[in-house]
Design an enzyme around this catalytic site. Structure first.
Site, PDB file in Angstrom:
ATOM      1  CE1 TYR A   1      -3.695  -2.040   5.506  1.00  0.00           C
ATOM      2  CE2 TYR A   1      -2.883   0.146   4.973  1.00  0.00           C
ATOM      3  CZ  TYR A   1      -3.405  -1.059   4.571  1.00  0.00           C
ATOM      4  OH  TYR A   1      -3.640  -1.305   3.247  1.00  0.00           O
TER       5      TYR A   1
ATOM      6  CB  SER B   1      -0.889   0.022   1.248  1.00  0.00           C
ATOM      7  OG  SER B   1      -1.564   1.256   1.364  1.00  0.00           O
TER       8      SER B   1
END
Length: 181
Positions: A134, A121
């Site tokens: 995350y 990501s």
């Protein structure tokens, strides 16, 4: 979306996920469009289940040419309010689950001189408030991909790390325990 895109290009796809209803839905759509699909209900933290699924796909279709490791969820909240277990749970799926996936498909990719895709990501490159668990897990995926790129190149397997920006997904429908709400 990735499975549908691969199938639209003529690939037979095998999908693995926890939610059987979603797998069946995508499989039906692919087959309705004339494609081939196999599904397996499993979790990326289940290394044995992943190996079994990869073996079944390779046996049914004569090998595996491309594998896309794309599991993940997001633990949210400020550092002071997140426990070590929150971080461990985040890494168990987003990082160690990805490694389980790689171990399951790697013998097949070596045999086919195939390609491994790893979904990270953009959040793994830039820190944002309240998403340190995350972001850290996705940074680890990026680093892993950059490292194994050179190792696996020697045996003919190419590695691509994909770091999308913010895309429409169900990630916000999953709580900090990885459960759909």
């Amino acid at each position: 979306a990735a499975a549908r895109a691969f199938a639209a290009e003529g690939a037979r796809v095998a999908m693995l996920a926890r939610r059987l209803d979603r797998l069946e839905e995508v499989k039906k759509a692919i087959e309705a469009a004339g494609g081939g699909a196999m599904i397996f209900q499993c979790d990326v933290t289940d290394a044995e289940g992943l190996r079994d699924a990869a073996g079944a796909v390779a046996e049914a279709w004569g090998g595996i040419d491309v594998a896309l490791a794309n599991a993940g969820f997001g633990v949210a909240g400020q550092l002071e309010r997140r426990s070590l277990d929150d971080y461990r749970r985040q890494f168990e799926v987003n990082f160690f689950g990805l490694i389980n996936t790689i171990h399951a498909v790697l013998p097949h990719l070596k045999a086919s001189k195939g390609r491994l895709g790893m979904v990270a990501s953009i959040a793994g490159k830039f820190g944002t408030p309240s998403t340190s668990a995350y972001n850290s897990s996705k940074a680890a995926v990026i680093s892993l991909g950059e490292s194994i790129h050179h190792e696996l190149d020697e045996c003919g397997v190419s590695v691509t790390v994909i770091s999308p920006g913010f895309v429409e997904s169900e990630i916000r429908s999953v709580n900090n325990r990885g459960e759909y709400t």
